[in-house]
Design a protein around this motif. Sequence first.
Motif, PDB file in Angstrom:
ATOM      1  N   THR B 175       0.990  -1.097   0.132  1.00  0.00           N
ATOM      2  CA  THR B 175      -0.001   0.044  -0.120  1.00  0.00           C
ATOM      3  C   THR B 175       0.939   1.272  -0.018  1.00  0.00           C
ATOM      4  O   THR B 175       0.476   2.342  -0.423  1.00  0.00           O
ATOM      5  N   ILE B 176       2.105   1.084   0.581  1.00  0.00           N
ATOM      6  CA  ILE B 176       2.882   2.483   0.740  1.00  0.00           C
ATOM      7  C   ILE B 176       4.153   2.454  -0.395  1.00  0.00           C
ATOM      8  O   ILE B 176       4.275   3.556  -1.012  1.00  0.00           O
ATOM      9  N   PRO B 179       3.440   1.524  -4.662  1.00  0.00           N
ATOM     10  CA  PRO B 179       2.872   2.653  -5.536  1.00  0.00           C
ATOM     11  C   PRO B 179       3.942   3.663  -5.662  1.00  0.00           C
ATOM     12  O   PRO B 179       3.742   4.345  -6.919  1.00  0.00           O
ATOM     13  N   GLN B 180       4.497   4.036  -4.716  1.00  0.00           N
ATOM     14  CA  GLN B 180       5.407   5.307  -4.725  1.00  0.00           C
ATOM     15  C   GLN B 180       6.637   4.827  -5.630  1.00  0.00           C
ATOM     16  O   GLN B 180       6.964   5.732  -6.526  1.00  0.00           O
ATOM     17  N   LYS B 183       5.496   5.073  -9.360  1.00  0.00           N
ATOM     18  CA  LYS B 183       5.510   6.260  -9.816  1.00  0.00           C
ATOM     19  C   LYS B 183       6.530   6.827 -10.218  1.00  0.00           C
ATOM     20  O   LYS B 183       7.114   7.476 -11.103  1.00  0.00           O
TER      21      LYS B 183
END
Lengths: 268, 263
Positions: B175-176, B179-180, B183
């Motif tokens: 979740t953390i 995703p970063q 990107k």
Amino acid sequence: MNDVETTNPGGTQTVHAAGVSIKDLRKSYGSNEVLKGISLEVRPGEVVCLIGPSGSGKSTLLRCVNLLEQPNEGAIQVGGFEATDPDVDIDKMRRKVGMVFQQFNLFPHLDVLRNCTIAQTKVLKRSQGEADKIAQANLERVGLGHLAKRFPDQLSGGQQQRVAIARALSMNPELMLFDEPTSALDPETVGDVLAVMRKLAREGMTMLVVTHEMAFAREVADRVVFMDGGVVVEEGVAERVIGAPQQPRTQEFLRRVLDPTHIEVAED
Amino acid sequence: MAMTARQRAKTSLYVQAGIFVVAIAALLLATDWKTISANVFNFGRIGPMFPGIFTAGLVNTLIYTALGFIVGLSGGLLLALMKLSTFPLYRWIATGYIEFFRGIPALLVFIAFGYGVPLAFGVQWPIFVVVMVSLGMVAAAYIAETLRAGLQAVPKGQLEAARSLGMPQWRAMVTIIIPQAFKIVLPPLTNEIILLTKDSSLIYVLGLTASQYELTKFGRDGISSLGAGLTPLLVAGAFYLVVTIPLSLLARKFESRSARTKR
């Protein structure tokens, strides 16, 4: 711009405060011993400030409490948890322990509200609706209810840090750890963060705070612990440790911190 | 005649441009245009390539690329996580895999899975499976390194914050952190798709049936059947550009966007 004192529509949660008990804690990085046998008691609802020069081990001690650092020896009890028991459910324990970092560490890909709900829904399995309500109430509590839809990079440092506090509070912690929460802030936003922490302390939260803000420590802390070189040099009532320190090392440190422009004249 | 430093620099640029123009002109003069127009620019005879080059060639190239990318992305993510693991065995496996598949030509991988698997196990995979596996396994090695860099670029405090909120390691990653990381690696990942699009041409070694032809095979087929020399390959090449140039523009857009948010 002190928008901290707002009404609290979510109602002030009753704080179930937990205590911390640390016994003979030792921590080394290779051959470098950072904590050399620390013992410390924090009673439920008590506010304890850790002060001392950089490299004294205060942050390491704080990070040992929620096991971001693994201690080498000694015992830590947090609430009902034996943190140092190899069998402890770390994740379950950490739900009870809120942590606020020097660098805020908000999640940049999530908006402010989601920052405060993500752990509620994924860890505590609250419904999104319930989590939103709790998050919104805690954002109001830190005076930032109107910024729920912003992203972290659209906020000032002080606002980000208050969101980080709201994020931690949304988990209903019984203990809050603050690791130099105002050290990375512009001076004009420090006051807002300290005001939120002062309010939390008054509500009866157990707080362990690493800080260089002596005025705050003196006013809000029940007790102050001065560390240097990996040991506790002096501890006691805030007024006495900061106002009338007994140990030479404490006196020396406080003289430097409280009067940084003072120039020592060498004696013959 | 004395020149200032600025004049000298300007003159030097003109001289360079002049040499370039002369070289191009010489090349154009030396070219046998008669033969070329019959064998490379012979567009009068390529009619039969349409609409097949769309409905089979382009479509199959896109399908093969997409299949390879799906396998490559999931495999690459797994390898990247293994490479960053605290467990040494995982790190060794990932490192070995990545070095091996980046070190051998993709063509050999196609041959290994197209001809080696039937020999070894007596099973003939459908062509789509062979493409998916071989293209995907090569892509995974490259994508793994890209993703590893992305995962490492996420500040350490993010994981600490997530863990201190009670998230288990896997949950914090999902979740953390991941995703970063995605990107961050969006631009290089888009470039991986471009490479994959071109690598999909290598499956001509497998002997495809007409409905399985992708762009390159379609072009090669045209060479032998249309009597227009290499013209069909030129057409196939143009179709690759139709896919790769927009992707390249997309990557540049991602790049400028992440440059902006970083400030």
